[in-house]
Motif scaffolding. Structure first.
Motif, short mmCIF file in Angstrom:
data_model
loop_
_atom_site.label_atom_id
_atom_site.label_comp_id
_atom_site.label_asym_id
_atom_site.label_seq_id
_atom_site.Cartn_x
_atom_site.Cartn_y
_atom_site.Cartn_z
N UNK A 1 -18.98 -30.27 18.13
CA UNK A 1 -17.70 -29.94 18.75
C UNK A 1 -17.94 -29.45 20.17
N UNK A 2 -17.13 -29.91 21.11
CA UNK A 2 -17.29 -29.48 22.50
C UNK A 2 -16.83 -28.05 22.66
N UNK A 3 -17.35 -27.36 23.71
CA UNK A 3 -16.97 -25.98 23.97
C UNK A 3 -15.46 -25.84 24.09
N UNK A 4 -14.83 -26.70 24.85
CA UNK A 4 -13.38 -26.63 25.07
C UNK A 4 -12.64 -26.75 23.75
N UNK A 5 -13.10 -27.60 22.86
CA UNK A 5 -12.45 -27.80 21.57
C UNK A 5 -12.53 -26.54 20.70
N UNK A 6 -13.66 -25.85 20.73
CA UNK A 6 -13.81 -24.62 19.95
C UNK A 6 -12.81 -23.58 20.43
N UNK A 7 -12.73 -23.43 21.72
CA UNK A 7 -11.79 -22.45 22.29
C UNK A 7 -10.35 -22.80 21.91
N UNK A 8 -10.01 -24.08 22.03
CA UNK A 8 -8.65 -24.51 21.68
C UNK A 8 -8.38 -24.33 20.19
N UNK A 9 -9.38 -24.59 19.36
CA UNK A 9 -9.22 -24.39 17.91
C UNK A 9 -8.96 -22.92 17.61
N UNK A 10 -9.68 -22.03 18.28
CA UNK A 10 -9.47 -20.59 18.09
C UNK A 10 -8.09 -20.16 18.58
N UNK A 11 -7.66 -20.72 19.69
CA UNK A 11 -6.33 -20.38 20.21
C UNK A 11 -5.25 -20.85 19.25
N UNK A 12 -5.38 -22.07 18.71
CA UNK A 12 -4.39 -22.57 17.76
C UNK A 12 -4.37 -21.76 16.47
N UNK A 13 -5.54 -21.47 15.94
CA UNK A 13 -5.64 -20.70 14.72
C UNK A 13 -5.18 -19.25 14.95
N UNK A 14 -5.56 -18.68 16.09
CA UNK A 14 -5.15 -17.32 16.42
C UNK A 14 -3.64 -17.21 16.56
N UNK A 33 -12.07 -19.00 10.15
CA UNK A 33 -12.09 -19.94 9.02
C UNK A 33 -11.14 -21.10 9.29
N UNK A 34 -9.91 -20.78 9.71
CA UNK A 34 -8.91 -21.83 9.95
C UNK A 34 -9.24 -22.68 11.17
N UNK A 35 -9.98 -22.10 12.11
CA UNK A 35 -10.42 -22.86 13.28
C UNK A 35 -11.69 -23.67 12.97
N UNK A 36 -12.26 -23.42 11.77
CA UNK A 36 -13.49 -24.10 11.34
C UNK A 36 -14.68 -23.76 12.26
N UNK A 37 -14.76 -22.47 12.62
CA UNK A 37 -15.89 -21.99 13.43
C UNK A 37 -16.41 -20.70 12.81
N UNK A 38 -17.59 -20.31 13.18
CA UNK A 38 -18.17 -19.06 12.71
C UNK A 38 -17.66 -17.90 13.57
#
Length: 196
Positions: A1-14, A33-38
């Motif tokens: 997963x790209x860095x930008x995608x991780x951040x966006x996933x956290x923002x969406x899940x948050x 968990x919902x962002x699928x990251x540690x």
């Protein structure tokens, strides 16, 4: 997963977690968990939970303030044309409902707690006061300004959160802009008569 995608996933899940539980009760583990990251990945992007909250709302707030002051400048240059500027504000709020809801209802425990009161007292009240004073050509009683401001705020919130389609909102904004402008002009004329 790209860095930008991780951040966006956290923002969406948050965003979803904060809307569901408010900032204080939101679970960082659930967000990750919902962002699928540690949680380790979380800390690569944000120092703490509030930093994630800020990353969600700050870009919108910056854009909102820029738009708002453009609208205020327009209102100070003439009463006509408020319809279009009001519609721009409503469309912006509709496009950012989640961020506004986070600020209005979910921000306890963050630097944004009390956002609605600060919005009214520090942003709306001074700019509405400036408009009233300009058109009345005198210092208008702040109580008059505050009541008018709260009426407009209630109208905006109903349009944005009342479940209307964008087509309905556009039609309602057209009608209520006519109503508000006529009422504002009448109110200004009453104030001027009292101050003669």
């Amino acid at each position: 997963m790209k860095d930008f995608d991780i951040r966006e996933a956290l923002i969406g899940s948050g965003t979803a977690e904060f809307l569901d539980h408010g900032f204080e009760k939101a679970s960082l583990r659930t967000i990750c968990k919902n962002a699928k990251v540690t949680t380790g990945a979380f800390y690569s992007y944000f120092e703490k939970k509030e930093d994630l909250f800020s990353a969600i709302v700050d870009p919108m707030l910056e854009a909102y303030h820029e738009l708002y002051f453009t609208v205020v400048a327009s209102a100070l240059s003439g009463i006509d044309g408020n319809r279009d500027t009001e519609l721009r504000i409503i469309e912006f709020i509709c496009a950012h409902k989640d961020e506004f809801m986070l600020l209005f209802e979910c921000a306890d425990g963050t630097q944004y707690a009390g956002f609605r009161d600060r919005l009214h007292n520090d942003l709306f009240m001074p700019t509405y006061q400036a408009c009233f004073d300009k058109y009345a050509e005198c210092a208008v009683d702040p109580a008059v300004v505050r009541v008018f401001m709260h009426m407009k705020y209630t109208q905006y919130m109903e349009l944005v959160y009342g479940g209307y389609s964008m087509e309905q909102i556009r039609n309602l904004v057209q009608m209520y802009a006519e109503f508000t402008n006529a009422g504002f002009i009448s109110l200004i004329n009453c104030i001027k008569k009292e101050n003669i």
